[in-house]
Design a protein around this motif. Structure first.
Motif, PDB file in Angstrom:
ATOM      1  N   THR A 146       0.831  -1.209   0.000  1.00 15.03           N
ATOM      2  CA  THR A 146       0.000   0.000   0.000  1.00 15.03           C
ATOM      3  C   THR A 146       0.866   1.259   0.000  1.00 15.03           C
ATOM      4  O   THR A 146       1.796   1.370   0.790  1.00 15.03           O
ATOM      5  CB  THR A 146      -0.862   0.032   1.280  1.00 15.03           C
ATOM      6  N   THR A 147       0.530   2.179  -0.848  1.00 12.06           N
ATOM      7  CA  THR A 147       1.169   3.490  -0.760  1.00 12.06           C
ATOM      8  C   THR A 147       0.087   4.518  -0.439  1.00 12.06           C
ATOM      9  O   THR A 147      -1.084   4.314  -0.718  1.00 12.06           O
ATOM     10  CB  THR A 147       1.884   3.883  -2.063  1.00 12.06           C
ATOM     11  N   HIS A 148       0.516   5.611   0.166  1.00 13.90           N
ATOM     12  CA  HIS A 148      -0.411   6.660   0.584  1.00 13.90           C
ATOM     13  C   HIS A 148      -0.045   7.954  -0.122  1.00 13.90           C
ATOM     14  O   HIS A 148       1.131   8.223  -0.379  1.00 13.90           O
ATOM     15  CB  HIS A 148      -0.320   6.850   2.097  1.00 13.90           C
ATOM     16  N   ARG A 149      -1.065   8.755  -0.407  1.00 12.20           N
ATOM     17  CA  ARG A 149      -0.853  10.001  -1.131  1.00 12.20           C
ATOM     18  C   ARG A 149      -1.017  11.199  -0.199  1.00 12.20           C
ATOM     19  O   ARG A 149      -1.624  11.100   0.857  1.00 12.20           O
ATOM     20  CB  ARG A 149      -1.836  10.105  -2.296  1.00 12.20           C
ATOM     21  N   LYS A 150      -0.504  12.292  -0.677  1.00 10.57           N
ATOM     22  CA  LYS A 150      -0.608  13.567   0.028  1.00 10.57           C
ATOM     23  C   LYS A 150      -2.070  13.823   0.412  1.00 10.57           C
ATOM     24  O   LYS A 150      -2.973  13.606  -0.400  1.00 10.57           O
ATOM     25  CB  LYS A 150      -0.073  14.665  -0.897  1.00 10.57           C
ATOM     26  N   GLY A 151      -2.273  14.242   1.651  1.00  4.61           N
ATOM     27  CA  GLY A 151      -3.609  14.603   2.104  1.00  4.61           C
ATOM     28  C   GLY A 151      -4.355  13.488   2.804  1.00  4.61           C
ATOM     29  O   GLY A 151      -5.305  13.753   3.536  1.00  4.61           O
ATOM     30  N   SER A 152      -3.937  12.228   2.618  1.00  6.76           N
ATOM     31  CA  SER A 152      -4.647  11.151   3.313  1.00  6.76           C
ATOM     32  C   SER A 152      -4.113  11.019   4.735  1.00  6.76           C
ATOM     33  O   SER A 152      -2.992  11.436   5.045  1.00  6.76           O
ATOM     34  CB  SER A 152      -4.547   9.838   2.535  1.00  6.76           C
ATOM     35  N   LEU A 153      -4.942  10.443   5.602  1.00  8.35           N
ATOM     36  CA  LEU A 153      -4.559  10.297   7.006  1.00  8.35           C
ATOM     37  C   LEU A 153      -3.486   9.231   7.165  1.00  8.35           C
ATOM     38  O   LEU A 153      -3.552   8.177   6.510  1.00  8.35           O
ATOM     39  CB  LEU A 153      -5.779   9.905   7.838  1.00  8.35           C
ATOM     40  N   VAL A 154      -2.538   9.495   8.036  1.00  5.14           N
ATOM     41  CA  VAL A 154      -1.522   8.484   8.362  1.00  5.14           C
ATOM     42  C   VAL A 154      -2.209   7.401   9.183  1.00  5.14           C
ATOM     43  O   VAL A 154      -2.736   7.681  10.261  1.00  5.14           O
ATOM     44  CB  VAL A 154      -0.366   9.119   9.161  1.00  5.14           C
ATOM     45  N   PRO A 155      -2.248   6.142   8.678  1.00 11.51           N
ATOM     46  CA  PRO A 155      -3.019   5.095   9.361  1.00 11.51           C
ATOM     47  C   PRO A 155      -2.324   4.549  10.612  1.00 11.51           C
ATOM     48  O   PRO A 155      -2.997   4.150  11.555  1.00 11.51           O
ATOM     49  CB  PRO A 155      -3.162   4.006   8.295  1.00 11.51           C
ATOM     50  N   GLU A 156      -1.012   4.509  10.588  1.00 14.83           N
ATOM     51  CA  GLU A 156      -0.237   3.996  11.724  1.00 14.83           C
ATOM     52  C   GLU A 156       1.053   4.790  11.816  1.00 14.83           C
ATOM     53  O   GLU A 156       1.665   5.092  10.790  1.00 14.83           O
ATOM     54  CB  GLU A 156       0.134   2.515  11.519  1.00 14.83           C
ATOM     55  N   SER A 157       1.492   5.089  13.036  1.00 16.17           N
ATOM     56  CA  SER A 157       2.775   5.764  13.198  1.00 16.17           C
ATOM     57  C   SER A 157       3.903   4.827  12.807  1.00 16.17           C
ATOM     58  O   SER A 157       3.807   3.615  13.002  1.00 16.17           O
ATOM     59  CB  SER A 157       2.976   6.193  14.661  1.00 16.17           C
ATOM     60  N   GLY A 158       4.955   5.386  12.285  1.00 15.25           N
ATOM     61  CA  GLY A 158       6.106   4.572  11.941  1.00 15.25           C
ATOM     62  C   GLY A 158       6.954   5.227  10.876  1.00 15.25           C
ATOM     63  O   GLY A 158       6.808   6.410  10.567  1.00 15.25           O
ATOM     64  N   ILE A 159       7.850   4.432  10.326  1.00 16.85           N
ATOM     65  CA  ILE A 159       8.791   4.903   9.314  1.00 16.85           C
ATOM     66  C   ILE A 159       8.223   4.594   7.933  1.00 16.85           C
ATOM     67  O   ILE A 159       7.797   3.468   7.676  1.00 16.85           O
ATOM     68  CB  ILE A 159      10.163   4.235   9.511  1.00 16.85           C
ATOM     69  N   TYR A 160       8.221   5.589   7.089  1.00 16.47           N
ATOM     70  CA  TYR A 160       7.709   5.459   5.727  1.00 16.47           C
ATOM     71  C   TYR A 160       8.802   5.829   4.733  1.00 16.47           C
ATOM     72  O   TYR A 160       9.565   6.768   4.965  1.00 16.47           O
ATOM     73  CB  TYR A 160       6.503   6.387   5.512  1.00 16.47           C
ATOM     74  N   GLU A 161       8.859   5.085   3.656  1.00 17.22           N
ATOM     75  CA  GLU A 161       9.715   5.474   2.532  1.00 17.22           C
ATOM     76  C   GLU A 161       8.973   6.530   1.724  1.00 17.22           C
ATOM     77  O   GLU A 161       7.770   6.393   1.475  1.00 17.22           O
ATOM     78  CB  GLU A 161       9.994   4.259   1.646  1.00 17.22           C
ATOM     79  N   VAL A 162       9.696   7.567   1.335  1.00 16.59           N
ATOM     80  CA  VAL A 162       9.096   8.616   0.510  1.00 16.59           C
ATOM     81  C   VAL A 162       9.416   8.316  -0.952  1.00 16.59           C
ATOM     82  O   VAL A 162      10.578   8.102  -1.312  1.00 16.59           O
ATOM     83  CB  VAL A 162       9.644  10.004   0.880  1.00 16.59           C
ATOM     84  N   ILE A 163       8.376   8.264  -1.768  1.00 11.25           N
ATOM     85  CA  ILE A 163       8.553   8.028  -3.200  1.00 11.25           C
ATOM     86  C   ILE A 163       8.250   9.335  -3.919  1.00 11.25           C
ATOM     87  O   ILE A 163       7.093   9.747  -4.019  1.00 11.25           O
ATOM     88  CB  ILE A 163       7.622   6.897  -3.685  1.00 11.25           C
ATOM     89  N   HIS A 164       9.316  10.000  -4.378  1.00 15.05           N
ATOM     90  CA  HIS A 164       9.154  11.276  -5.084  1.00 15.05           C
ATOM     91  C   HIS A 164       8.899  10.999  -6.566  1.00 15.05           C
ATOM     92  O   HIS A 164       9.240   9.933  -7.084  1.00 15.05           O
ATOM     93  CB  HIS A 164      10.425  12.123  -4.932  1.00 15.05           C
ATOM     94  N   ASP A 165       8.296  11.987  -7.223  1.00 17.52           N
ATOM     95  CA  ASP A 165       8.069  11.894  -8.668  1.00 17.52           C
ATOM     96  C   ASP A 165       9.388  12.226  -9.375  1.00 17.52           C
ATOM     97  O   ASP A 165       9.846  13.369  -9.327  1.00 17.52           O
ATOM     98  CB  ASP A 165       6.981  12.888  -9.075  1.00 17.52           C
ATOM     99  N   LYS A 166       9.980  11.192  -9.980  1.00 16.36           N
ATOM    100  CA  LYS A 166      11.314  11.358 -10.578  1.00 16.36           C
ATOM    101  C   LYS A 166      11.352  12.448 -11.645  1.00 16.36           C
ATOM    102  O   LYS A 166      12.381  13.066 -11.874  1.00 16.36           O
ATOM    103  CB  LYS A 166      11.781  10.039 -11.197  1.00 16.36           C
TER     104      LYS A 166
END
Ligand SMILES: [Zn+2]
Length: 68
Positions: free
Chosen positions: A2-22
């Motif tokens: 699952t990936t999450h987009r800008k503006g959606s709620l963070v479902p669980e605290s923790g470490i996330y990898e950020v995937i930038h638009d290349k």
């Protein structure tokens, strides 16, 4: 995964990898800590096209029953 987009709620605290638009934002892979209940923010470089993928979930200390 699952990936999450800008503006959606963070479902669980923790470490996330950020995937930038290349195409818009040429940066190295990196990780951030996100807090449950907040919203994933836009990126200053790639705006709304940034995505976040959970790497390791960990309850924020203020939400943990032993510490709250
Ligand atoms: Zn970016």
């Amino acid at each position: 995964m699952t990936t999450h987009r800008k503006g959606s709620l963070v479902p669980e605290s923790g470490i996330y990898e950020v995937i930038h638009d290349k195409n818009k934002h040429d940066v190295q892979k990196h990780e951030v800590t996100c807090i449950k209940g907040r919203r994933f923010p836009p990126c200053r470089g790639c705006g709304e096209d940034v995505q976040f993928r959970p790497i390791r979930i960990a309850i924020h200390i203020e939400d943990h029953p032993h510490f709250s």
